[in-house]
Design a protein around this motif. Structure first.
Motif, short mmCIF file in Angstrom:
data_model
loop_
_atom_site.label_atom_id
_atom_site.label_comp_id
_atom_site.label_asym_id
_atom_site.label_seq_id
_atom_site.Cartn_x
_atom_site.Cartn_y
_atom_site.Cartn_z
N ARG A 210 -5.71 -1.61 -1.34
CA ARG A 210 -4.73 -1.82 -2.42
C ARG A 210 -3.35 -2.02 -1.81
O ARG A 210 -3.09 -1.55 -0.71
CB ARG A 210 -4.68 -0.58 -3.32
N ALA A 211 -2.47 -2.67 -2.54
CA ALA A 211 -1.11 -2.85 -2.07
C ALA A 211 -0.17 -2.85 -3.26
O ALA A 211 -0.59 -3.09 -4.40
CB ALA A 211 -0.97 -4.14 -1.28
N GLY A 212 1.11 -2.55 -3.00
CA GLY A 212 2.08 -2.55 -4.08
C GLY A 212 3.46 -2.21 -3.56
O GLY A 212 3.70 -2.19 -2.34
N THR B 7 9.36 -12.77 8.83
CA THR B 7 9.15 -12.46 7.42
C THR B 7 7.70 -12.76 7.05
O THR B 7 7.19 -13.83 7.36
CB THR B 7 10.09 -13.30 6.53
N ASN B 8 7.04 -11.78 6.46
CA ASN B 8 5.63 -11.95 6.07
C ASN B 8 5.40 -11.42 4.67
O ASN B 8 6.06 -10.46 4.26
CB ASN B 8 4.73 -11.13 7.00
N ASP B 9 4.43 -12.03 3.99
CA ASP B 9 3.92 -11.46 2.73
C ASP B 9 2.80 -10.50 3.13
O ASP B 9 1.77 -10.93 3.65
CB ASP B 9 3.40 -12.59 1.83
N LEU B 10 3.04 -9.21 2.90
CA LEU B 10 2.07 -8.19 3.32
C LEU B 10 0.68 -8.46 2.73
O LEU B 10 -0.34 -8.11 3.34
CB LEU B 10 2.60 -6.81 2.89
N ARG B 11 0.64 -9.10 1.56
CA ARG B 11 -0.67 -9.42 0.95
C ARG B 11 -1.50 -10.31 1.88
O ARG B 11 -2.72 -10.15 1.95
CB ARG B 11 -0.47 -10.13 -0.39
N ASP B 12 -0.83 -11.25 2.59
CA ASP B 12 -1.57 -12.15 3.49
C ASP B 12 -2.23 -11.37 4.62
O ASP B 12 -3.35 -11.69 5.04
CB ASP B 12 -0.63 -13.20 4.09
N LEU B 13 -1.53 -10.34 5.10
CA LEU B 13 -2.08 -9.56 6.21
C LEU B 13 -3.28 -8.74 5.74
O LEU B 13 -4.25 -8.56 6.47
CB LEU B 13 -1.00 -8.65 6.82
N VAL B 14 -3.22 -8.27 4.48
CA VAL B 14 -4.35 -7.52 3.92
C VAL B 14 -5.54 -8.47 3.75
O VAL B 14 -6.68 -8.12 4.10
CB VAL B 14 -3.97 -6.87 2.57
N PRO C 239 0.24 -9.50 -8.17
CA PRO C 239 0.43 -10.94 -8.27
C PRO C 239 1.69 -11.43 -7.55
O PRO C 239 1.77 -12.59 -7.17
CB PRO C 239 0.54 -11.19 -9.78
N GLU C 240 2.67 -10.53 -7.35
CA GLU C 240 3.91 -11.00 -6.73
C GLU C 240 3.90 -10.73 -5.22
O GLU C 240 3.26 -9.79 -4.77
CB GLU C 240 5.14 -10.35 -7.40
#
Ligand SMILES: Nc1ncnc2c1ncn2[C@@H]1O[C@H](COP(=O)(O)OP(=O)(O)OP(=O)(O)O)[C@@H](O)[C@H]1O
Ligand SMILES: [Mg+2]
Length: 192
Positions: free
Chosen positions: A93-95, A28-35, A57-58
């Motif tokens: 960008r991410a979302g 399990t990963n937060d995709l924001r961290d990979l970006v 933010p989420e």
């Protein structure tokens, strides 16, 4: 590792991906961290390019192999820089969209003609007289294979002379999924 060794081991790795012989180490990963990691890697890569990040933010929780998705993002950012030789802004960008988490990498460089939008995802296809820009033409085909292995997608929108936007999608982690993406009752062996 010297440069030649690295090139050879990269090629061997790409070949394994192309043949579908990669085992994903899914967590399990937060995709924001990979970006953010990919952004840090390329932050100082080019004095004429500026990386700009726009993240929600989420958290964007996904089940993925962080190294492999990192590899996909690195190729997209390196392409965005390579194929905008005049320099400029590269946007990350991410979302989320429905059941998907997505990341976009946008450049304002050379762009890709519509007839080549599918070809660039095939191995060794380098298009648009870019011979003077280094590359072997494997990054996007590996990216497509890796996204498919994650039950995800990769798409491009581009206009010649204007720039390109590459978008990857991964399924958002469901609440009943285990840390490695397994659903209750399903065993890892049944996964592709
Ligand atoms: N952001 C972009 N802008 C314009 N053209 C692009 C962009 N990204 C990819 N391309 C085109 O698609 C081709 C394939 O990209 P890919 O990443 O697979 O290979 P490469 O960058 O040439 O080499 P490698 O990634 O293996 O080092 C490129 O050679 C280029 O012609
Ligand atoms: Mg590339």
């Amino acid at each position: 590792m010297n440069r030649l060794n690295r090139m050879v081991s990269d090629l061997v790795d790409m070949t394994r991906i192309e043949l579908g012989r990669v085992e994903l180490d899914t967590q399990t990963n937060d995709l924001r961290d990979l970006v953010i990691e990919a952004d840090e890697l390329f932050e100082d890569a080019s004095p004429i390019h500026q990386l700009v990040m726009d993240l929600p933010p989420e958290p964007l929780m996904v089940c993925c192999d962080a190294t492999r998705i990192g590899q996909v993002l690195n190729n997209l950012i390196s392409n965005a820089i390579k194929y905008s030789p005049q320099g400029g802004v590269v946007e990350l960008r991410a979302g989320t969209e429905g059941r998907w988490a997505w990341v976009e990498v946008e450049d304002h460089g050379l762009g890709i003609a519509p007839k080549d939008h599918l070809r660039i995802f095939e191995p060794f296809q380098r298009v648009g007289r870019k011979e003077e820009i280094p590359g072997v033409g494997l990054g996007l085909s590996a990216a497509r294979r890796l996204m498919e292995a994650h039950e995800g997608r990769i798409e491009v929108e581009s206009a010649l002379g204007k720039g390109s936007t590459f978008k990857i999608r991964l399924p958002l982690r469901q609440k009943d999924e285990g840390p490695k993406g397994e659903r209750p009752g399903a065993s890892m062996d049944q996964r592709p």
